[in-house]
Design a protein around this motif. Sequence first.
Motif, PDB file in Angstrom:
ATOM      1  N   THR A   1       0.846  -1.092   0.092  1.00  0.00           N
ATOM      2  CA  THR A   1      -0.116   0.001   0.193  1.00  0.00           C
ATOM      3  C   THR A   1       0.780   1.461  -0.085  1.00  0.00           C
ATOM      4  O   THR A   1       0.619   2.254  -0.835  1.00  0.00           O
ATOM      5  CB  THR A   1      -0.946  -0.074   1.154  1.00  0.00           C
ATOM      6  N   LEU A   2       1.867   1.191   0.805  1.00  0.00           N
ATOM      7  CA  LEU A   2       2.698   2.471   0.774  1.00  0.00           C
ATOM      8  C   LEU A   2       3.513   2.678  -0.496  1.00  0.00           C
ATOM      9  O   LEU A   2       3.371   3.838  -0.848  1.00  0.00           O
ATOM     10  CB  LEU A   2       3.920   2.167   1.902  1.00  0.00           C
ATOM     11  N   LEU A   3       3.918   1.785  -1.133  1.00  0.00           N
ATOM     12  CA  LEU A   3       4.878   1.667  -2.513  1.00  0.00           C
ATOM     13  C   LEU A   3       3.592   2.206  -3.475  1.00  0.00           C
ATOM     14  O   LEU A   3       3.956   3.252  -4.425  1.00  0.00           O
ATOM     15  CB  LEU A   3       5.283   0.425  -2.966  1.00  0.00           C
ATOM     16  N   ALA A   4       2.236   1.549  -3.500  1.00  0.00           N
ATOM     17  CA  ALA A   4       1.361   2.187  -4.652  1.00  0.00           C
ATOM     18  C   ALA A   4       0.654   3.609  -4.474  1.00  0.00           C
ATOM     19  O   ALA A   4       0.769   4.272  -5.435  1.00  0.00           O
ATOM     20  CB  ALA A   4       0.179   1.285  -4.506  1.00  0.00           C
ATOM     21  N   THR A   5       0.723   3.864  -3.055  1.00  0.00           N
ATOM     22  CA  THR A   5       0.419   5.239  -3.032  1.00  0.00           C
ATOM     23  C   THR A   5       1.606   6.352  -3.141  1.00  0.00           C
ATOM     24  O   THR A   5       1.158   7.406  -3.827  1.00  0.00           O
ATOM     25  CB  THR A   5       0.208   5.593  -1.224  1.00  0.00           C
ATOM     26  N   ALA A   6       2.851   5.985  -2.943  1.00  0.00           N
ATOM     27  CA  ALA A   6       3.834   6.562  -3.293  1.00  0.00           C
ATOM     28  C   ALA A   6       4.032   6.870  -4.813  1.00  0.00           C
ATOM     29  O   ALA A   6       4.296   8.122  -5.291  1.00  0.00           O
ATOM     30  CB  ALA A   6       5.144   6.209  -2.687  1.00  0.00           C
ATOM     31  N   VAL A   7       3.661   5.945  -5.697  1.00  0.00           N
ATOM     32  CA  VAL A   7       3.712   5.967  -6.922  1.00  0.00           C
ATOM     33  C   VAL A   7       2.801   6.718  -7.575  1.00  0.00           C
ATOM     34  O   VAL A   7       2.863   7.570  -8.470  1.00  0.00           O
ATOM     35  CB  VAL A   7       3.943   4.439  -7.723  1.00  0.00           C
ATOM     36  N   ILE A   8       1.574   6.829  -7.192  1.00  0.00           N
ATOM     37  CA  ILE A   8       0.348   7.343  -7.532  1.00  0.00           C
ATOM     38  C   ILE A   8       0.673   8.883  -7.071  1.00  0.00           C
ATOM     39  O   ILE A   8       0.505   9.686  -8.250  1.00  0.00           O
ATOM     40  CB  ILE A   8      -0.816   6.749  -7.179  1.00  0.00           C
ATOM     41  N   VAL A   9       1.177   9.273  -6.082  1.00  0.00           N
ATOM     42  CA  VAL A   9       1.195  10.784  -5.778  1.00  0.00           C
ATOM     43  C   VAL A   9       2.335  11.194  -6.451  1.00  0.00           C
ATOM     44  O   VAL A   9       2.019  12.414  -6.845  1.00  0.00           O
ATOM     45  CB  VAL A   9       1.597  10.861  -4.333  1.00  0.00           C
TER      46      VAL A   9
ATOM     47  N   MET B   1       3.248  -0.010 -13.022  1.00  0.00           N
ATOM     48  CA  MET B   1       2.131  -0.967 -13.167  1.00  0.00           C
ATOM     49  C   MET B   1       2.528  -2.397 -12.244  1.00  0.00           C
ATOM     50  O   MET B   1       1.363  -3.031 -11.795  1.00  0.00           O
ATOM     51  CB  MET B   1       2.089  -1.374 -14.520  1.00  0.00           C
ATOM     52  N   LEU B   2       3.707  -2.800 -11.909  1.00  0.00           N
ATOM     53  CA  LEU B   2       4.018  -3.925 -11.327  1.00  0.00           C
ATOM     54  C   LEU B   2       3.545  -3.437  -9.871  1.00  0.00           C
ATOM     55  O   LEU B   2       3.213  -4.382  -8.871  1.00  0.00           O
ATOM     56  CB  LEU B   2       5.384  -4.316 -11.573  1.00  0.00           C
ATOM     57  N   ILE B   3       3.856  -2.474  -9.511  1.00  0.00           N
ATOM     58  CA  ILE B   3       3.615  -2.017  -7.828  1.00  0.00           C
ATOM     59  C   ILE B   3       2.179  -1.672  -7.845  1.00  0.00           C
ATOM     60  O   ILE B   3       1.683  -2.288  -6.736  1.00  0.00           O
ATOM     61  CB  ILE B   3       4.207  -0.303  -7.774  1.00  0.00           C
ATOM     62  N   ILE B   4       1.292  -1.238  -8.784  1.00  0.00           N
ATOM     63  CA  ILE B   4      -0.127  -1.355  -8.315  1.00  0.00           C
ATOM     64  C   ILE B   4      -0.524  -2.420  -8.551  1.00  0.00           C
ATOM     65  O   ILE B   4      -1.834  -2.779  -7.964  1.00  0.00           O
ATOM     66  CB  ILE B   4      -0.534  -0.273  -9.549  1.00  0.00           C
ATOM     67  N   LEU B   5      -0.018  -3.570  -9.427  1.00  0.00           N
ATOM     68  CA  LEU B   5      -0.806  -4.725  -9.570  1.00  0.00           C
ATOM     69  C   LEU B   5      -0.485  -5.434  -8.318  1.00  0.00           C
ATOM     70  O   LEU B   5      -1.408  -6.254  -7.943  1.00  0.00           O
ATOM     71  CB  LEU B   5      -0.242  -5.354 -10.708  1.00  0.00           C
ATOM     72  N   ASN B   6       0.590  -5.366  -7.913  1.00  0.00           N
ATOM     73  CA  ASN B   6       0.972  -5.789  -6.458  1.00  0.00           C
ATOM     74  C   ASN B   6      -0.059  -5.593  -5.465  1.00  0.00           C
ATOM     75  O   ASN B   6      -0.468  -6.365  -4.442  1.00  0.00           O
ATOM     76  CB  ASN B   6       2.451  -5.571  -6.055  1.00  0.00           C
TER      77      ASN B   6
ATOM     78  N   THR C   1      -6.147 -13.402 -12.213  1.00  0.00           N
ATOM     79  CA  THR C   1      -6.515 -13.144 -10.947  1.00  0.00           C
ATOM     80  C   THR C   1      -7.706 -13.504 -10.586  1.00  0.00           C
ATOM     81  O   THR C   1      -8.221 -14.213  -9.656  1.00  0.00           O
ATOM     82  CB  THR C   1      -5.984 -11.676 -10.429  1.00  0.00           C
ATOM     83  N   THR C   2      -8.713 -12.902 -11.531  1.00  0.00           N
ATOM     84  CA  THR C   2     -10.080 -13.086 -11.127  1.00  0.00           C
ATOM     85  C   THR C   2     -10.646 -14.580 -11.319  1.00  0.00           C
ATOM     86  O   THR C   2     -11.326 -15.275 -10.602  1.00  0.00           O
ATOM     87  CB  THR C   2     -10.962 -12.404 -12.324  1.00  0.00           C
ATOM     88  N   LEU C   3     -10.016 -15.304 -12.257  1.00  0.00           N
ATOM     89  CA  LEU C   3     -10.367 -16.790 -12.374  1.00  0.00           C
ATOM     90  C   LEU C   3      -9.556 -17.321 -11.165  1.00  0.00           C
ATOM     91  O   LEU C   3     -10.602 -18.120 -10.663  1.00  0.00           O
ATOM     92  CB  LEU C   3      -9.664 -17.381 -13.709  1.00  0.00           C
TER      93      LEU C   3
END
Length: 370
Positions: free
Chosen positions: A11-19, A42-47, A107-109
């Motif tokens: 969550t911390l990495l994804a938030t930092a990337v988006i900000v 994209m890898l960070i967001i997918l994670n 992932t959905t499958l």
Amino acid sequence: MRLALYGGVSTLLATAVIVEAFRQRSNFYTACIYLAKSSACMLIILNAGIFISIMLGRLLQAVFFGQLRPIEVEHLYEKSWYAVTETCLAMTIFRDEFDIQFVIVFTTLLFLKIFHWLCQDRVEYMEQTPAVPANFHARMISLMSALLVIDCRLASRAISTIMVKGPNMMIMFGFEYAILTSTIVSTIGKYTLNVIESRMDEPWESKSIFVFYLDLVTDFFKLITYMVFFAIICNFYGLPLHIIRDVYVTFRSFIQKCRDLYRYRRATRNMNELYPDATEEDLQRTSDSTCIICREDMHIRATEGDPQAGGQSEPEPVRGRNSDIPKKLPCGHIFHFGCLRSWLERQQSCPTCRRSVLPEGLYYNHIFRS
């Protein structure tokens, strides 16, 4: 603890990337383009998306299943590992189409497969539980209904995409959702049979044969689906090595069930003629008059006019109440009629000596007479 640490870091990495993306770009559209073009972002967001999926799965698990049993957790690990490995092999066929959409659909499958596996385990657990609470039925009915609707919708969507865009990766996912549809229909059928049995005062002797027919039809549908998928992939992409094992296992399971059905029908046809009623002398000749299948004593039930009844005879057993009549196999061993019939649904051999319950000579005579 490890999941909390993983979630916090993700969550911390994804938030930092988006900000950072919105700080460097002037508007929402350009920031999204930047995130989509950057492989690292994209890898960070997918994670982070995977972590959100795990938490959503845990929430749904708590709502529909509560605490999982150890055997259910073990099954999840085993089946999940196999599903991921199989999909990785399938990706070699669709490697040119591997993108974010592929990861999301996969992932959905996998997410849906997990709940199908849990439903199967819980329905099997019903057979081992004498009574289940009302909320269990409410959870199972709502979950199985939702899974059936989702499977049908996603399978229909995959087929529509293939019809419009031609052969693509959705072939594999459409095939997977078709298999899941047959699985959840089979699970619903077994759940219904368990509910019917639970409302009966006596054990339902015919239940196992209904389960057998249900498994047979399910295996037949899966086999047809596998063969169609195999033919389509061979036609457009080449030989799919990863699916050969599944085709073989399903084909072998279907053939084995057909063979078991033939043997069962052969062994239970005219049981009163093939296996005569045991006499009092037969029971006395045996060292133990206990039926080893149900572990209860066997007794000869006298009928009206029987001189052995001593004037205290019972009426002729009516249909549905003759399950405790002792029956003698060709090998000489004796069992309750109902117990023997239930046993023959699983194996066509004597529970004691493992000899065939239908001697070849008797079988051929039966064929010639018919």
